[in-house]
Motif scaffolding. Structure first.
Motif, short mmCIF file in Angstrom:
data_model
loop_
_atom_site.label_atom_id
_atom_site.label_comp_id
_atom_site.label_asym_id
_atom_site.label_seq_id
_atom_site.Cartn_x
_atom_site.Cartn_y
_atom_site.Cartn_z
N ASP A 1 -1.70 58.60 53.21
CA ASP A 1 -2.42 57.44 53.75
C ASP A 1 -1.92 57.15 55.16
OD1 ASP A 1 -3.95 55.18 54.06
OD2 ASP A 1 -2.72 53.93 52.74
N ALA A 2 -2.80 57.27 56.13
CA ALA A 2 -2.42 57.09 57.54
C ALA A 2 -1.95 55.67 57.83
CB ALA A 2 -3.59 57.45 58.45
N GLN A 3 -2.55 54.69 57.18
CA GLN A 3 -2.17 53.30 57.42
C GLN A 3 -0.74 53.04 56.93
OE1 GLN A 3 -4.77 50.42 55.68
NE2 GLN A 3 -4.05 48.77 57.01
N ASN A 4 -0.40 53.56 55.76
CA ASN A 4 0.98 53.40 55.26
C ASN A 4 1.97 54.12 56.17
OD1 ASN A 4 0.28 51.81 53.10
ND2 ASN A 4 0.21 53.51 51.65
N THR A 5 1.60 55.30 56.63
CA THR A 5 2.47 56.04 57.54
C THR A 5 2.69 55.26 58.82
OG1 THR A 5 1.67 58.13 56.63
CG2 THR A 5 2.78 58.23 58.77
N PHE A 6 1.65 54.61 59.31
CA PHE A 6 1.79 53.78 60.51
C PHE A 6 2.77 52.63 60.27
CE2 PHE A 6 0.42 49.89 62.72
CZ PHE A 6 0.64 50.29 64.03
N TRP A 7 2.63 51.94 59.14
CA TRP A 7 3.51 50.81 58.86
C TRP A 7 4.96 51.27 58.65
CZ3 TRP A 7 2.01 46.62 60.76
CH2 TRP A 7 0.68 46.24 60.73
N TRP A 8 5.14 52.42 58.01
CA TRP A 8 6.50 52.94 57.86
C TRP A 8 7.09 53.31 59.22
CZ3 TRP A 8 8.83 51.38 53.93
CH2 TRP A 8 8.26 51.35 52.67
N SER A 9 6.25 53.81 60.11
CA SER A 9 6.71 54.13 61.46
C SER A 9 7.12 52.87 62.22
CB SER A 9 5.62 54.86 62.24
OG SER A 9 5.27 56.05 61.59
N ILE A 10 6.36 51.79 62.03
CA ILE A 10 6.74 50.50 62.63
C ILE A 10 8.08 50.03 62.06
CG2 ILE A 10 6.07 48.06 62.80
CD1 ILE A 10 4.46 49.92 64.61
N LEU B 1 27.40 47.47 59.87
CA LEU B 1 25.97 47.26 59.74
C LEU B 1 25.18 48.49 60.16
CD1 LEU B 1 23.53 45.40 59.25
CD2 LEU B 1 23.76 44.65 61.63
N ARG B 2 25.62 49.16 61.21
CA ARG B 2 24.85 50.29 61.74
C ARG B 2 24.72 51.43 60.73
NH1 ARG B 2 29.73 50.42 64.31
NH2 ARG B 2 30.82 52.41 64.22
N TYR B 3 25.70 51.59 59.83
CA TYR B 3 25.60 52.64 58.82
C TYR B 3 24.46 52.35 57.85
CZ TYR B 3 29.80 55.11 60.19
OH TYR B 3 30.70 55.87 60.87
N PHE B 4 24.27 51.09 57.48
CA PHE B 4 23.14 50.73 56.62
C PHE B 4 21.81 51.00 57.33
CE2 PHE B 4 26.39 48.02 54.57
CZ PHE B 4 26.22 48.47 53.27
N ILE B 5 21.77 50.76 58.63
CA ILE B 5 20.55 51.03 59.39
C ILE B 5 20.28 52.53 59.44
CG2 ILE B 5 19.41 50.75 61.62
CD1 ILE B 5 21.05 48.17 61.98
N TYR B 6 21.32 53.35 59.64
CA TYR B 6 21.14 54.81 59.62
C TYR B 6 20.55 55.26 58.28
CZ TYR B 6 24.40 54.99 63.61
OH TYR B 6 25.03 54.82 64.81
N ILE B 7 21.10 54.71 57.19
CA ILE B 7 20.62 55.08 55.87
C ILE B 7 19.16 54.65 55.69
CG2 ILE B 7 20.90 54.57 53.40
CD1 ILE B 7 23.95 54.44 53.99
N GLY B 8 18.83 53.46 56.17
CA GLY B 8 17.45 52.98 56.08
C GLY B 8 16.48 53.86 56.85
N ILE B 9 16.86 54.25 58.06
CA ILE B 9 15.99 55.11 58.87
C ILE B 9 15.79 56.46 58.18
CG2 ILE B 9 15.86 56.40 61.04
CD1 ILE B 9 17.26 53.98 62.37
N THR B 10 16.86 57.04 57.67
CA THR B 10 16.74 58.33 56.98
C THR B 10 15.87 58.21 55.74
OG1 THR B 10 18.94 58.93 57.76
CG2 THR B 10 18.04 60.25 55.97
N ALA B 11 16.03 57.12 54.99
CA ALA B 11 15.23 56.94 53.78
C ALA B 11 13.74 56.78 54.11
CB ALA B 11 15.73 55.72 53.01
N VAL B 12 13.42 56.05 55.16
CA VAL B 12 12.01 55.87 55.52
C VAL B 12 11.43 57.18 56.06
CG1 VAL B 12 10.42 54.62 57.02
CG2 VAL B 12 12.24 53.39 55.88
N ILE B 13 12.21 57.94 56.81
CA ILE B 13 11.72 59.24 57.28
C ILE B 13 11.44 60.15 56.09
CG2 ILE B 13 12.42 61.36 58.47
CD1 ILE B 13 13.86 59.56 60.50
N ARG B 14 12.32 60.14 55.10
CA ARG B 14 12.08 60.94 53.90
C ARG B 14 10.80 60.48 53.21
NH1 ARG B 14 12.45 60.14 48.72
NH2 ARG B 14 12.87 61.86 47.31
#
Length: 138
Positions: A108-117, A87-100
Motif C-alpha cells: 500500500d503506497a499510502q502506508n509506505t508514505f506514512w511510514w516514511s514520514i 535515547l538515540r539508541y531507541f531512535i536507531y532501533i525505531g528507524i531500523t524497525a520501520v525500514i524493515r
C-alpha cells in the motif's frame, strides 16, 4: 518506623539489581538469537542455490540481525553508562524497525508514505537528541 525506612531505602538498590540481572539474561538470549541469525545469513549466502534464494527474505533476515545487534548494543551501553539508556539508541532501533516494516509490507503506497514520514520524524528526533543541548557526558 526506623526499621521500615531502612528497608524502603534499600528497595531501589534491590530493584536495580533485579533490573540488571533481567537485562543481563535478555542480553544472553539476544546474543544467542544473533548467532542463530548470523548462521542463517551465512547459510543463505554460501549454501543456498540461486533457485532457492529469495532476496526479500534475505533482506528481512538482515534487518532482523541489525535489530538484535542494536538491542545488544543498547544493553551494553546501559551497563557502560552507569545504568542509563541513551535515547538515540531507541531512535536507531525505531528507524531500523520501520525500514524493515516498509521492506516487508510495501503493498500500500499510502502506508509506505506514512511510514516514511515516521522515519523522517525519527531522524529529526535523532538530530535533536544528538544536539549539544541534550548531549550527556559519557
Amino acid at each position: 518506623m526506623n526499621v521500615l525506612m531502612k528497608y524502603i531505602k534499600k528497595l531501589p538498590v534491590f530493584l536495580q539489581m533485579i533490573l540488571n540481572i533481567s537485562l543481563f539474561l535478555v542480553g544472553l538470549v539476544l546474543s544467542f538469537l544473533l548467532l542463530k541469525e548470523t548462521w542463517s545469513i551465512f547459510s543463505y549466502v554460501f549454501l543456498y542455490t540461486e533457485a532457492d534464494k529469495n532476496y526479500y527474505e534475505f533482506t528481512e533476515e538482515l534487518l532482523v540481525f541489525f535489530l538484535y545487534f542494536e538491542f545488544i548494543a543498547l544493553i551494553v551501553k546501559y551497563f557502560k553508562t552507569n545504568f542509563h539508556f541513551p535515547l538515540r539508541y531507541f531512535i536507531y532501533i525505531g528507524i531500523t524497525a520501520v525500514i524493515r516494516l516498509i521492506i516487508v509490507d510495501h503493498d500500500d503506497a499510502q502506508n509506505t508514505f506514512w511510514w516514511s514520514i515516521a522515519i523522517l520524524v525519527m531522524v529529526g528526533s535523532l538530530l535533536i537528541a544528538n544536539s549539544k543541548l541534550l548531549k550527556r557526558e559519557s
